[in-house]
Motif scaffolding. Structure first.
Motif, short mmCIF file in Angstrom:
data_model
loop_
_atom_site.label_atom_id
_atom_site.label_comp_id
_atom_site.label_asym_id
_atom_site.label_seq_id
_atom_site.Cartn_x
_atom_site.Cartn_y
_atom_site.Cartn_z
N VAL A 233 17.88 72.14 58.11
CA VAL A 233 17.17 70.90 58.63
C VAL A 233 17.04 71.18 60.31
O VAL A 233 16.67 70.21 60.99
CB VAL A 233 17.86 69.66 58.55
N ARG A 234 17.10 72.37 60.79
CA ARG A 234 16.92 72.95 61.91
C ARG A 234 17.88 72.27 63.09
O ARG A 234 17.46 72.15 64.43
CB ARG A 234 15.29 72.53 62.53
N LEU A 235 18.92 71.78 62.78
CA LEU A 235 19.92 71.14 63.57
C LEU A 235 20.60 72.73 64.04
O LEU A 235 21.20 72.72 65.28
CB LEU A 235 20.92 70.45 62.96
N VAL A 236 20.55 73.67 63.52
CA VAL A 236 21.16 74.98 63.92
C VAL A 236 19.82 75.85 63.95
O VAL A 236 19.12 75.83 62.70
CB VAL A 236 22.41 75.47 62.97
N ARG A 237 19.56 76.81 64.93
CA ARG A 237 18.54 77.77 64.78
C ARG A 237 19.20 79.07 64.34
O ARG A 237 20.10 79.85 65.09
CB ARG A 237 17.77 77.64 65.94
N PRO A 238 18.67 79.65 63.32
CA PRO A 238 19.13 80.76 63.01
C PRO A 238 18.80 81.90 63.70
O PRO A 238 17.97 81.88 64.17
CB PRO A 238 18.48 81.14 61.26
N THR A 239 19.77 83.10 63.63
CA THR A 239 19.25 84.11 64.54
C THR A 239 18.42 85.03 64.07
O THR A 239 17.34 85.53 64.59
CB THR A 239 20.54 84.96 64.71
N SER A 240 18.24 85.10 62.70
CA SER A 240 17.32 85.67 61.89
C SER A 240 17.36 85.33 60.43
O SER A 240 18.19 84.72 59.97
CB SER A 240 17.26 87.22 61.93
N GLY A 241 16.24 85.58 59.72
CA GLY A 241 16.18 85.34 58.28
C GLY A 241 15.07 84.18 58.08
O GLY A 241 14.47 83.46 59.07
N ILE B 12 11.75 75.55 52.22
CA ILE B 12 12.08 74.15 51.24
C ILE B 12 10.73 74.05 50.62
O ILE B 12 9.75 73.55 51.23
CB ILE B 12 12.55 73.05 52.32
N ALA B 13 10.74 73.82 49.29
CA ALA B 13 9.79 73.57 48.70
C ALA B 13 8.29 74.39 49.01
O ALA B 13 7.33 73.90 49.04
CB ALA B 13 9.41 72.13 48.77
N GLY B 14 8.58 75.47 49.38
CA GLY B 14 7.57 76.62 49.54
C GLY B 14 7.33 76.54 51.11
O GLY B 14 6.46 77.37 51.52
N PHE B 15 7.85 75.33 52.01
CA PHE B 15 7.46 75.48 53.37
C PHE B 15 8.60 76.23 54.23
O PHE B 15 9.63 75.75 54.13
CB PHE B 15 7.19 74.13 53.97
N ASP B 16 8.05 76.90 55.19
CA ASP B 16 9.07 77.65 55.89
C ASP B 16 9.51 76.65 57.00
O ASP B 16 8.63 76.21 57.81
CB ASP B 16 8.39 78.99 56.64
N ILE B 17 10.89 76.65 57.27
CA ILE B 17 11.52 75.55 58.04
C ILE B 17 11.23 75.96 59.58
O ILE B 17 11.09 75.14 60.34
CB ILE B 17 12.95 75.34 57.70
N ASP C 170 6.69 69.79 57.43
CA ASP C 170 6.37 69.68 55.60
C ASP C 170 7.58 70.17 55.29
O ASP C 170 8.07 69.36 54.06
CB ASP C 170 5.33 70.64 55.31
N ALA C 171 8.48 71.10 55.59
CA ALA C 171 9.54 71.44 55.01
C ALA C 171 10.67 70.17 55.18
O ALA C 171 11.35 69.82 54.20
CB ALA C 171 10.18 72.46 55.80
N LEU C 172 10.76 69.64 56.34
CA LEU C 172 11.62 68.62 56.50
C LEU C 172 11.39 67.24 55.76
O LEU C 172 12.19 66.32 55.36
CB LEU C 172 11.65 68.04 57.93
N MET C 173 10.01 67.11 55.15
CA MET C 173 9.75 65.79 54.33
C MET C 173 10.35 66.10 53.00
O MET C 173 10.45 64.94 52.28
CB MET C 173 8.22 65.82 54.30
N ASN C 174 10.76 67.30 52.54
CA ASN C 174 11.19 67.50 51.53
C ASN C 174 12.63 67.49 51.11
O ASN C 174 13.13 67.74 50.15
CB ASN C 174 10.72 69.00 50.89
N ILE C 175 13.43 67.46 52.65
CA ILE C 175 14.75 67.60 52.34
C ILE C 175 15.58 66.46 53.23
O ILE C 175 14.99 66.03 54.25
CB ILE C 175 15.44 68.96 53.00
#
Ligand code: ADP
Length: 301
Positions: free
Chosen positions: A53-61, A65-70, A76-81
């Motif tokens: 949910v973007r509270l942590v920003r990954p270093t890579s990878g 979520i439901a096909g939407f890149d966070i 769109d991704a956050l609407m699904n989680i």
């Protein structure tokens, strides 16, 4: 869209102080699953969940979520989680209803009252609708946190240690509600260190340790792989044949405990005893638990 509602690909997270909390996590969770993310304290579970949910920003990878890149299609991704975090964060001066109405506005939802009422009712918050958050007990605040995470009716519901420190009544009420949502088709992901709870609820699990997934799969299949099912019996006639001696885990007088892997393997033990004309009584079997598996995979590190 694939049937994987969550698709995590080679996720790394190194915190600012140089600590590598996630070391290349890849994980797929199917739509409609009841998924348990387990691991000892400090394993990286919250880092992983907060990355969703973007509270942590990954270093890579990547996380989809439901096909939407966070990272690319965050809205769109956050609407699904919806994530129910561990910490209690609520505005002390807003009432329960106001908090949920504002949260609905944040997601751009209008006419959300019927759903808000259903959440409030199912979580036993009806009498607290007009109470400001600062006057709620700890258990009530936690219910509000759950309600807030569900306000946009997300297809994926993630709960980070939902029952840590909550009383039995709330725990039961919470599980009843979560199971109802699961039956309606929501995908449930939870972290818990109550292994018994995970074993009863989750059809699939992943165990994470030191930022890596050490095992994952269908709970039943993983339990079958532990080979720590045991059979206990009392021998009233005859002696244990040589072939079975290596299987003895414990013996006391004429009572023996032996390990076996599956039903067929148990049949082999009983057949060997019968062949020697042994007579047994008080036969009891007990199945491996998630705790056995957990200890096995987290101690080999
Ligand atoms: P879990 O939820 O499995 O207990 P966490 O994801 O909270 O694990 O933490 C994983 C590791 O990352 C821990 O060793 C923790 O101390 C470390 N960690 C968490 N947040 C930070 C941070 N902001 N900065 C540095 N290290 C952190």
């Amino acid at each position: 869209m694939s049937s994987n509602i969550i698709d995590i690909e080679n996720l790394h997270k190194t915190y600012a102080n140089g600590f590598e909390a996630l070391k290349g996590i890849s994980l797929q969770i199917q739509e409609g699953a009841f998924f348990g993310l387990l691991g000892p304290n400090g394993a990286g579970k919250s880092t992983l969940i907060n990355s969703m949910v973007r509270l942590v920003r990954p270093t890579s990878g990547h996380i989809r979520i439901a096909g939407f890149d966070i990272a690319q299609d965050s809205a769109d991704a956050l609407m699904n989680i919806g994530v129910v975090a561990q910490e209690i964060l609520c505005d002390p001066f807003l009432t329960v209803y106001e908090m949920l109405a504002f949260q609905s506005g944040y997601y751009g939802l209008k006419n959300n009252d019927a759903w808000i009422e259903e959440i409030i009712d199912s979580l036993g918050l009806s009498e607290k609708m007009q109470t400001p958050c600062r006057l709620l007990s700890g258990g009530m605040k936690r219910r509000v946190m759950v309600a807030q995470a569900l306000v946009h009716k997300p297809p994926v519901i993630v709960l980070d240690e939902p029952t840590a420190g909550v009383d039995v009544q709330l725990r039961n009420q919470l599980w009843q509600f979560i199971e109802k949502l699961h039956k309606k088709g929501h995908t449930i992901v939870l972290t818990t260190h109550y292994l018994e709870e995970a074993q009863n609820l989750c059809s699939e699990i992943a165990i994470i340790n030191h930022g890596e997934i050490v095992t994952s799969g269908a709970t039943d299949q993983l339990l079958n792989s532990v080979e720590q099912n045991t059979v206990r019996f009392r021998l009233v006639k005859g002696t244990v044949p040589e072939t079975l001696r290596p299987r003895i885990l414990h013996s006391e007088a004429q009572t023996f405990v032996m390990g076996f892997s599956d039903a067929k393997d148990l049949g082999t033990i009983l057949a060997a005893l019968q062949e020697e004309d042994c007579c047994i009584e008080n036969l009891q079997t007990s199945r491996a638990t998630l705790e056995d598996l957990f200890i096995k995979v987290t101690q080999s590190f």
